[in-house]
Design a protein around this motif. Structure first.
Motif, mmCIF file in Angstrom:
data_model
loop_
_atom_site.group_PDB
_atom_site.id
_atom_site.type_symbol
_atom_site.label_atom_id
_atom_site.label_comp_id
_atom_site.label_asym_id
_atom_site.label_seq_id
_atom_site.Cartn_x
_atom_site.Cartn_y
_atom_site.Cartn_z
ATOM 1 N N ARG A 131 46.099 38.248 31.441
ATOM 2 C CA ARG A 131 45.910 39.192 32.509
ATOM 3 C C ARG A 131 45.174 38.604 33.779
ATOM 4 N NH1 ARG A 131 45.891 44.458 31.384
ATOM 5 N NH2 ARG A 131 45.413 44.025 29.009
ATOM 6 N N ALA A 132 45.955 39.368 35.164
ATOM 7 C CA ALA A 132 45.364 38.611 36.270
ATOM 8 C C ALA A 132 45.436 39.814 37.383
ATOM 9 C CB ALA A 132 46.405 37.524 36.731
ATOM 10 N N ALA A 133 44.291 39.542 38.108
ATOM 11 C CA ALA A 133 44.104 40.332 39.216
ATOM 12 C C ALA A 133 44.807 39.393 40.587
ATOM 13 C CB ALA A 133 42.767 40.932 39.726
ATOM 14 N N ILE A 134 45.523 39.516 41.000
ATOM 15 C CA ILE A 134 46.371 38.715 42.031
ATOM 16 C C ILE A 134 45.768 39.134 43.408
ATOM 17 C CG2 ILE A 134 48.424 37.870 43.251
ATOM 18 C CD1 ILE A 134 48.195 37.116 40.328
ATOM 19 N N GLY A 135 45.071 37.974 44.019
ATOM 20 C CA GLY A 135 44.438 38.291 45.449
ATOM 21 C C GLY A 135 45.584 37.966 46.409
ATOM 22 N N LEU A 136 45.366 39.078 47.477
ATOM 23 C CA LEU A 136 46.565 38.983 48.515
ATOM 24 C C LEU A 136 45.747 38.646 49.580
ATOM 25 C CD1 LEU A 136 48.367 42.295 47.811
ATOM 26 C CD2 LEU A 136 48.858 40.182 46.953
ATOM 27 N N ILE A 137 46.037 37.079 49.842
ATOM 28 C CA ILE A 137 44.905 36.405 50.663
ATOM 29 C C ILE A 137 45.304 36.776 52.233
ATOM 30 C CG2 ILE A 137 46.316 34.194 50.688
ATOM 31 C CD1 ILE A 137 43.557 32.767 50.838
ATOM 32 N N THR A 138 44.270 36.709 52.933
ATOM 33 C CA THR A 138 44.515 36.922 54.702
ATOM 34 C C THR A 138 43.376 35.856 55.205
ATOM 35 O OG1 THR A 138 45.024 39.222 54.425
ATOM 36 C CG2 THR A 138 44.334 38.518 56.602
#
Length: 441
Positions: A150-157
């Motif tokens: 399971r993963a929480a995918i970070g949408l990087i900025t």
């Protein structure tokens, strides 16, 4: 007649079950019943055969069964940079070594391969969910799905160009496209991940906040990691980073503040008043000489706490059992109290605390009927763990990740007898060696 009993997918019998909820509970000689990937019952072992028939049964006579661990902060793909540049302060480590290496080598393939390597390490250490922050998040999502974690995918900025995106607008547009692409995947969730106050401008923070409110995801960023970060903020903005974020409207229940090492009393009060969470990364903070976070004081004010490993380049292990032990011991020393952070408390940080920060506490983080069967079994059949008076004490202070025997994610076994149930571990090692030859200075 036994044929009238309900047929379930799996019964796991264990010497102890530590459900995390209710707090402090330890269930002796119990079984967890799983069907359709979910926990349907927790019953004494003596009663399970009279109540259920099982397609599969796992007997763990000298084991603790606990919720799968939640790694609240990592840069999974940086496993390929493990040990590249050690024993350096944070900004020198970043500016002189990590960022140049990333500029030369980071690509979708790098992220996919590095994340696959990290997922294997984490699963074997009992981690069933990780919160990531890195470039090429679609590649990280694909690697997590292929690994069954399971993963929480970070949408990087960030406000500088990379091999992934040109500017903040490009990062956000690409991140939103990644979320839209994988939105239906049950093992994936998402965070907006503005890297840090020193890499993200006010305008970009405002865009991130607007988007986070629209798509209802957590915000995941580094905050107050080093004293230098705070001094630079005072020079550039005339306020400390937390105050800057407060003025921008970013403090709130969806904020995951990573590190939070250097906090004044009023900043602890701000984090508590706004319902923020903190991702405590003790090994990384020690290795980079960043300091020791005041987690006992944060906990006393009701701040939700989780544990993170950070990336393997700054730790150098993705090992939450190590983080549990360090978190508890460092808190005792920092506050001068042996009871500053107790065993049950640090176990909650490694499980339910991380789940709460990610908004996943209705799904994972504790062994509760109705939740997903994300589970970890730890074997106490080891001379180094004998005798055992209190299994939770052992989990916090004595157990190592090498004692993890079995892991399930959504009811599917991913580790069995200490080895990955699926996947080619030797192939992953070979892949890592190929990258080593490319990256080697």
């Amino acid at each position: 007649m036994t044929t009238s009993l309900p047929l379930v997918d799996l019964v796991i019998e264990a010497r102890w079950v530590v459900p995390v909820e209710p707090a402090g509970a330890v269930l002796d000689q119990h079984a967890v019943v799983v069907d359709g990937g979910r926990i349907v019952a927790i019953v004494p072992r003596a009663e399970v055969d009279a109540r259920y028939r099982a397609r599969n049964r796992k007997c763990l006579p000298q084991h603790v069964l606990l919720p799968g661990l939640v790694n609240l902060h990592t840069h999974a793909a940086m496993s390929l940079l493990r040990g590249l540049a050690d024993d350096l302060p944070l900004m020198r480590w970043l500016q002189d070594h990590v960022w140049p290496a990333e500029a030369r080598h980071v690509s979708a393939q790098f992220v996919h391969d590095g994340t696959r390597l990290a997922c294997a390490e984490m699963l074997r250490g009992g981690i069933t969910c990780f919160n990531d922050m890195y470039f090429f998040p679609a590649a990280a999502a694909e690697a997590a799905l292929a690994s069954g974690i399971r993963a929480a995918i970070g949408l990087i900025t960030v406000d500088f160009p990379s091999n992934y995106a040109a500017d903040a607008d490009d990062y956000l547009a690409k991140g939103l496209a990644v979320r839209d692409r994988f939105l239906g995947q049950p093992l994936l969730s998402f965070c907006l991940a503005p890297h840090a106050p020193y890499t993200v401008a006010d305008r970009s923070f405002a865009q991130v906040l607007t988007l986070a409110e629209q798509i209802e995801v957590p915000l995941h960023l580094h905050l107050h990691e080093t004293q230098q970060e705070i001094e630079d903020s005072l020079q550039r903005f005339a306020v400390r980073p937390i105050e800057r974020l407060r003025r921008l409207g970013l403090l709130g229940p969806t904020l995951i503040a990573v590190h939070a090492v250097h906090l004044e009393t009023q900043e602890i009060e701000l984090l508590a008043a706004h319902g923020c969470s903190v991702a405590h990364c003790p090994s990384s903070n020690l290795k980079l000489a960043s300091g020791i976070a005041p987690i006992a004081r944060l906990a006393a004010r009701g701040v939700n706490l989780g544990l993170g490993t950070d990336g393997a380049a700054s730790n150098n292990r993705l090992d939450l059992f190590q983080e549990m032990r360090l978190a508890a011991l460092l808190a005792k020393e920092r506050d001068g109290r042996a009871d500053a952070v107790a065993a049950h408390q640090v176990l909650r940080m490694a499980t339910l605390g991380g789940a709460c920060a990610l908004g996943l506490d209705g799904e994972i983080g504790s062994i509760v009927v109705g939740k997903s069967a994300d589970l970890c079994a730890v074997s106490f059949d080891d001379v180094a763990l004998a005798p055992c008076y209190d299994p939770v004490s052992h989990l916090a202070y004595a157990v190592g990740r090498e004692h993890v025997s079995d892991v399930w994610v959504a009811g599917r076994q991913r580790v069995e007898n200490g080895r990955l149930s699926e996947g080619d571990e030797s192939g992953l090692i070979g892949m890592a060696l190929l990258w080593q030859n490319k990256i080697r200075p």
